[in-house]
Design an enzyme around this catalytic site. Structure first.
Site, PDB file in Angstrom:
ATOM      1  CE  LYS A   1      -3.975   2.202   2.122  1.00 46.98           C
ATOM      2  NZ  LYS A   1      -3.403   3.551   2.007  1.00 46.98           N
TER       3      LYS A   1
ATOM      4  NE  ARG B   1      -8.395   7.968  -4.233  1.00 41.36           N
ATOM      5  CZ  ARG B   1      -8.327   6.642  -4.225  1.00 41.36           C
ATOM      6  NH1 ARG B   1      -9.364   5.935  -4.631  1.00 41.36           N
ATOM      7  NH2 ARG B   1      -7.244   6.020  -3.832  1.00 41.36           N
TER       8      ARG B   1
END
Length: 671
Positions: free
Chosen positions: A115, A136
């Site tokens: 991650k 995003r």
């Protein structure tokens, strides 16, 4: 007592404020762990009172609004975030939910990834050519960062290979390796520019520059981890298969992606990555676990803001909030005055932290720090804990200004700050007990003279009792004198004497490093030793001659020249040699006589190696006639890039210097 409605309103307002700071301003005020805690608290309240959920609640959307300065791109397929788990019990509960939702007790395999702590982006390729890229944003609309993404060398502008889809949107993380982050901040401190709190902020700030030329100078990199749009082509029916296909087309994929056959294997992967985390060379905050089968992913589906088939398993937080109780000032071996924050003790990444470095006066001013402030503390790997930022919105009324000393807190000598330098220094030299202690501790350290058993407390006592003033005095110690120290019996005293005797046999490079010359680290000491061969030749070298050594510029050359010009330093060296300190005569390596692809070349190592240590690699390269330097310049012939290579690799590519990976280095070493 607050009503449930009031609690929900306050939580939502607080979360929106911090989302804005994090996603839009790139200036988070609280650690991720605190944000996660607030989000969990809001979710729990909304779960108990679903009738009070509002469409604009932070739990009902993915991110924050895009910055108005950029044009916007609407995601054809929403960019969702992942749910988090924080312990094994929660992961096993997630694993059970997945198993329960699938039909016929189907076997589940898991694709596990790192991650990454960077910025999520989507990149659209049409007929293999990069046409657009977006952040995003809020999950449905992001910022158009196409021009900036095109400057990132890791991202191909054109895919290569067969069967490339007509339209392919890949998703991944743009991030900044640790080495690049340190270089950016080092340059910023030197020029008075913006200093970033952590690599994630630096990556976001670099990627969201309105001027792509600035982004191009930042050593950003990228790993892809998924797909959005897919038209006019096919991909494998497993997540891992898709990542491997991306790699064939030239897209970067982390080599730590692992297929796990069971929950037990997933937990083993998690703990292995957690163990390796300090050596990765870039920041991660957990692992991502995904159902590998695309068919099973479709069966499991989505909830409002996240897939049911994936979860982020986060590591213990590396950032926490606490209070600064005081600021004290320490004196180092070169006289550097370093402010240290004394903290209300707090657990960070599994370690109880009560102190954090503040670096220098400029850093205190940049932070706007006052004694009594609430601050965010960061601890990554073995790095000394540091203050990331002050939580200004929660500043107490009784805070006090931090006053930098004008006189040394140890010996009372004047404190001097040379123009152009960030560090203030005590001018007391060896009359300063602190400098004497730190110089001696450095001299006996493992990578210097390596005196086994002589710890900091022994050095402190030797200086305080005035048994030792210079490094040469160490070799005059007797077991009888040492026995008088606290907790030092006859046997321990004799062991220290034996260790001092053993340490007399050293190497020229270790000896130079042990002397503690300013700016001369291990690599520079090794370079000086290899270039000049003997102490006599080095002592007589001019500043111009010193600059001929790889990695030695005018500043380092001046420090070395001035050190040997100082009579007191030459006297200490003479005493050390008289006490029996010695090293083997130099082996003259004639590069022309060595049949090696490295002979006569200036080589730079960057990134982490998996098959041998950096020290072993350097030693082997020197044996084969190479000169190993610590930084890339026009003099560099070859760069060996390990995993997570950062700014050195970027500079090598910019200068057109040959670059090879670890596998090629091992092949050439073997030949």
């Amino acid at each position: 007592m607050e009503s449930i409605e009031q609690q929900l309103t306050e939580l939502r307002t607080t979360l929106r404020h911090h989302e804005y700071l994090y996603h839009v301003m790139d200036a988070p005020e609280i650690p991720d762990a605190e944000y996660d805690r607030l989000m969990r608290e809001l979710r729990e309240l909304e779960t108990k009172h679903p009738e009070l959920i509002t469409p604009d609640s932070p739990t009902q959307r993915v991110g924050a609004a895009p910055l108005a300065a950029f044009s916007q791109i609407r995601h054809e397929v929403p960019m969702l975030s992942l749910d988090n788990v924080f312990d094994e019990e929660s992961f096993l509960a997630f694993n059970k939910r997945v198993q329960d939702r699938l039909k016929n007790n189907e076997k589940v395999t898991w694709c596990c990834e790192l991650k990454l702590d960077g910025l999520a982006v989507s990149i659209l390729y049409e007929n293999g050519v990069l046409v657009s890229a977006a952040t995003r944003g809020d999950g449905t609309t992001g910022e158009d960062i196409t021009s900036n993404v095109r400057t990132i060398r890791a991202i191909p502008l054109k895919l290569h290979g067969e069967n490339i889809p007509a339209r392919l949107e890949v998703r991944g993380e743009v991030f900044l390796p640790q080495a690049g982050f340190e270089k950016i901040n080092e340059d910023a401190r030197r020029t008075g520019g913006k200093v970033f709190a952590n690599p994630r902020n630096a990556a976001a700030g670099s990627l969201r520059q309105l001027d792509p030329r600035i982004t191009a100078k930042r050593p950003l990199t990228f790993f892809c981890y998924g797909v959005g749009v897919l038209e006019g082509g096919e991909l494998p029916d497993t997540h891992l298969g898709r990542l491997l296909q991306f790699k064939k087309w030239g897209l970067p994929v982390s080599d730590r992606v692992t297929l796990c056959e069971s929950a037990e294997e997933v937990l083993a992967f998690y703990h292995k990555v957690e163990e390796d985390r300090p050596t990765l060379g870039f920041d991660i905050d957990g692992v991502v676990i995904k159902v590998n089968s695309l068919e099973q992913q479709e069966q499991l589906g989505f909830v409002a803001r996240a897939p049911r088939w994936a979860v982020a398993f986060k590591f213990p937080a590396q950032e926490q909030m606490t209070f600064v109780r005081d600021v004290e000032f320490q004196v180092g071996r070169t006289g550097a005055i370093t402010p240290v924050a004394r903290l209300e003790p707090v657990h960070v990444a599994g370690v109880l932290v009560s102190n954090a470095t503040l670096h220098n006066a400029d850093e205190i001013e940049r932070l706007g720090l006052r004694i009594g402030d609430k601050v965010v503390i960061r601890r990554a790997g073995d790095v000394i804990p540091q203050v990331v930022n002050v939580v200004l919105s929660e500043r107490p009324e009784d805070t006090r200004e931090v006053v930098f000393p004008t006189h040394c807190p140890v010996c009372g000598s004047d404190v001097e700050r040379v123009e152009g330098e960030a560090v203030a220094r005590c001018t007391g030299g060896l009359i300063c007990g602190a400098q004497r202690k730190e110089s001696l501790k450095h001299f006996v350290s493992r990578r210097a003279m390596d005196v086994d058993g002589m710890g900091d407390k022994i050095i402190d006592q030797l200086v305080e009792k005035e048994y030792v003033h210079t490094p040469a005095d160490l070799f005059k110690l007797t077991a009888g004198k040492l026995t008088g120290l606290e907790r030092m019996g006859p046997k321990s005293a004799q062991n220290v004497v034996n260790a001092l005797e053993k340490a007399k046999e050293t190497t020229f490079a270790r000896f130079l490093y042990a002397l503690g010359i300013r700016e001369v680290g291990e690599a520079t000491a090794a370079g000086l030793a290899a270039y000049f061969g003997t102490l006599e030749v080095l002592e007589a070298a001019s500043i111009e001659e010193l600059q001929k050594v790889p990695d030695v510029g005018i500043v380092v050359a001046s420090h070395v020249h001035n050190f040997f010009a100082e009579e007191s330093n030459r006297n200490v060296i003479s005493e050390l040699l008289a006490e029996g300190v010695h090293w083997p005569a130099p082996i003259v390596i004639n590069a022309e006589e060595i049949d090696s692809p490295f002979a006569g070349k200036t080589v730079v190592l960057t990134g982490s190696l998996s098959q041998m240590s950096r020290d072993d690699a350097k030693a082997r390269l020197v044996e084969l006639g190479a000169k190993v330097a610590g930084s890339v310049s026009k003099k560099t012939d070859l760069v060996i890039a390990g995993e997570a290579a950062g700014s050195k690799l970027a500079k090598a590519q910019e200068l057109g210097i040959e670059v090879i990976d670890e596998a090629e280095m091992l092949r050439l070493l073997g030949s």
